[in-house]
Design an enzyme around this catalytic site. Structure first.
Site, mmCIF file in Angstrom:
data_model
loop_
_atom_site.group_PDB
_atom_site.id
_atom_site.type_symbol
_atom_site.label_atom_id
_atom_site.label_comp_id
_atom_site.label_asym_id
_atom_site.label_seq_id
_atom_site.Cartn_x
_atom_site.Cartn_y
_atom_site.Cartn_z
ATOM 1 N N HIS A 92 27.783 -4.766 29.970
ATOM 2 C CA HIS A 92 28.745 -4.330 28.950
ATOM 3 C C HIS A 92 29.457 -5.565 28.397
ATOM 4 O O HIS A 92 29.650 -6.545 29.108
ATOM 5 C CB HIS A 92 29.753 -3.371 29.595
ATOM 6 C CG HIS A 92 30.627 -2.648 28.608
ATOM 7 N ND1 HIS A 92 30.126 -1.792 27.655
ATOM 8 C CD2 HIS A 92 31.968 -2.628 28.439
ATOM 9 C CE1 HIS A 92 31.118 -1.285 26.944
ATOM 10 N NE2 HIS A 92 32.258 -1.785 27.387
ATOM 11 N N GLN B 40 32.714 3.544 20.283
ATOM 12 C CA GLN B 40 31.290 3.387 19.996
ATOM 13 C C GLN B 40 30.538 4.718 19.932
ATOM 14 O O GLN B 40 29.453 4.784 19.376
ATOM 15 C CB GLN B 40 30.655 2.406 20.983
ATOM 16 C CG GLN B 40 30.749 2.766 22.438
ATOM 17 C CD GLN B 40 30.251 1.625 23.340
ATOM 18 O OE1 GLN B 40 30.976 0.694 23.655
ATOM 19 N NE2 GLN B 40 28.991 1.709 23.750
ATOM 20 N N ASN C 35 38.446 -2.584 25.123
ATOM 21 C CA ASN C 35 37.148 -1.916 25.234
ATOM 22 C C ASN C 35 36.837 -1.210 23.913
ATOM 23 O O ASN C 35 37.670 -1.186 23.000
ATOM 24 C CB ASN C 35 37.183 -0.928 26.411
ATOM 25 C CG ASN C 35 35.794 -0.582 26.918
ATOM 26 O OD1 ASN C 35 34.785 -0.974 26.339
ATOM 27 N ND2 ASN C 35 35.740 0.155 28.023
ATOM 28 N N CYS D 244 28.526 -1.943 22.079
ATOM 29 C CA CYS D 244 29.677 -2.690 22.613
ATOM 30 C C CYS D 244 29.610 -4.159 22.220
ATOM 31 O O CYS D 244 30.626 -4.780 21.917
ATOM 32 C CB CYS D 244 29.739 -2.558 24.132
ATOM 33 S SG CYS D 244 28.285 -3.172 24.980
#
Ligand code: NAG
Length: 356
Positions: free
Chosen positions: A294, A154, A317, A160
């Site tokens: 997140h 990112q 992630n 995210c």
């Protein structure tokens, strides 16, 4: 057919490359012995992460780096089942990491909650009927392609939520169509007006956007820019857009429901990241908070092969392949009596796209 084979081959190469990526710079006692050795460690770290700092900034960041190096080294001698590392955040303060990478998921606004027409709290499948090991990154036994694209980065934009949502849609799209296609987080950043672009958003709003706007472009057609364009670009599409038919929420505080959902496809979750910014591998067991700032995507689960086995989730992630285990974190499941889950993973907001 040839194209499908090429895609599978390419994926295999990407997977091997990702697995070989060195995720960290190791620290020894000697590295911490003097200012000089610490500077050498910092230079090594800068080189490994291709980081160039200006002279004044480098001196300032060196003091942050030193603290991080000592903390990480001490932690790694404490016998926890996971390691910390001087990952890409090695010379950043906790606050800087949270600002650029951690605070990117906002709760669903009440207006969205009121119009959850497409959200179903449906009962999933039979309660005892799910595999003991699932990894959607792998090619299927029936030669279906992987359901997970390469790990995204990112880069300081709080997107995210967009990466988590596209990863889940990439998953179900691959499962249904046998084509793994990387999808555009940037389109969501620019065009989903319900979310806040690089300032944060919510994966469920991203699913709603895709349903209301006829789907989502590929990453190739609408590439990532790591910033808000300020307007929604209608891309010149070379590839077909990918559509979904709805989305469902996994009932909160129900670990078995999440297992069953993940057994069927990748699932987005809300997570508190504050204690695993510097995670460097192994099964993360906490401590951890429950503030879900997140978003990430669960792409599997399993159990370690040890005398004291630990059950874990495999979570993708969006902090690049140099973070964690090649961009992934394994996080313990079956903790806290299965109510909150570790880092708030079971506290609501777990959801997945439906594609018929
Ligand atoms: C959760 O984190 C956000 C962002 O840092 C903060 O604004 C909020 O107050 C936190 N909530 C709780 C309950 O700590």
């Amino acid at each position: 057919m040839a194209r499908a084979i090429a895609t599978i081959l390419l994926m295999a190469i990407v997977l091997v490359a990702a697995m070989q990526a060195v995720s960290s710079v190791d620290i020894t006692d000697t590295d911490l012995a003097s200012e000089k050795s610490l500077w050498a460690l910092y230079d090594r770290w800068c080189e490994h992460h291709s980081v160039a700092r200006g002279l004044g900034e480098k001196a300032r960041r060196f003091s942050v780096f030193k603290e991080n190096a000592r903390m990480v080294h001490k932690f790694n001698h404490g016998g926890a089942p996971y390691k910390l590392s001087l990952n890409l955040f090695g010379d950043m303060t906790d606050e800087e990491v949270d600002d650029g990478y951690g605070r990117c998921s906002s709760p669903l606004p009440n207006s969205a909650k009121q119009s959850q027409d497409r959200v179903t709290h449906g009962v999933l499948a039979a309660r005892d009927n799910y595999p003991i090991y699932v990894d959607w990154r792998m090619t299927g036994y029936d030669q279906r392609p992987s359901a997970v694209t390469n790990v995204k980065m990112q880069r300081g934009c709080g997107a995210c939520w967009a990466f988590a949502a596209t990863a889940a849609v990439e998953g179900i799209n691959s499962i249904r169509t046998r084509k793994l296609v990387s999808l555009s987080a940037q389109q969501l950043i620019d065009c989903d007006k319900e979310s806040g672009g690089c300032k944060g958003g919510n994966p469920v709003l991203a699913f709603k956007y895709m349903i209301d706007h006829g789907g989502i472009s590929t990453e190739a057609d609408y590439p990532y820019f790591a910033d808000d364009h300020g307007y929604c670009l209608v891309p010149k599409r070379k590839d077909p857009i990918v559509t979904i038919d709805g989305f469902k929420e996994v009932p909160p505080k129900d670990e078995v429901a999440l297992l069953q959902a993940v057994a069927a496809q990748p699932v987005v979750v809300g997570i508190d990241t504050k204690t695993f910014r510097r995670y460097g591998g192994g099964v993360f067991v906490g401590p951890c908070g429950t503030n879900q700032t997140h978003s990430m995507t669960v792409v599997g689960y399993g159990t370690t092969d040890e005398t004291d086995p630990i059950d874990y989730w495999i979570i993708k992630n969006s902090w690049g392949p140099k973070w964690g285990e090649d961009g992934y974190i394994r996080m313990a499941r079956g903790v806290n009596g299965g109510t909150e889950g570790l880092c708030g993973i079971l506290m609501g907001g777990a959801s997945y796209p439906v594609k018929n």
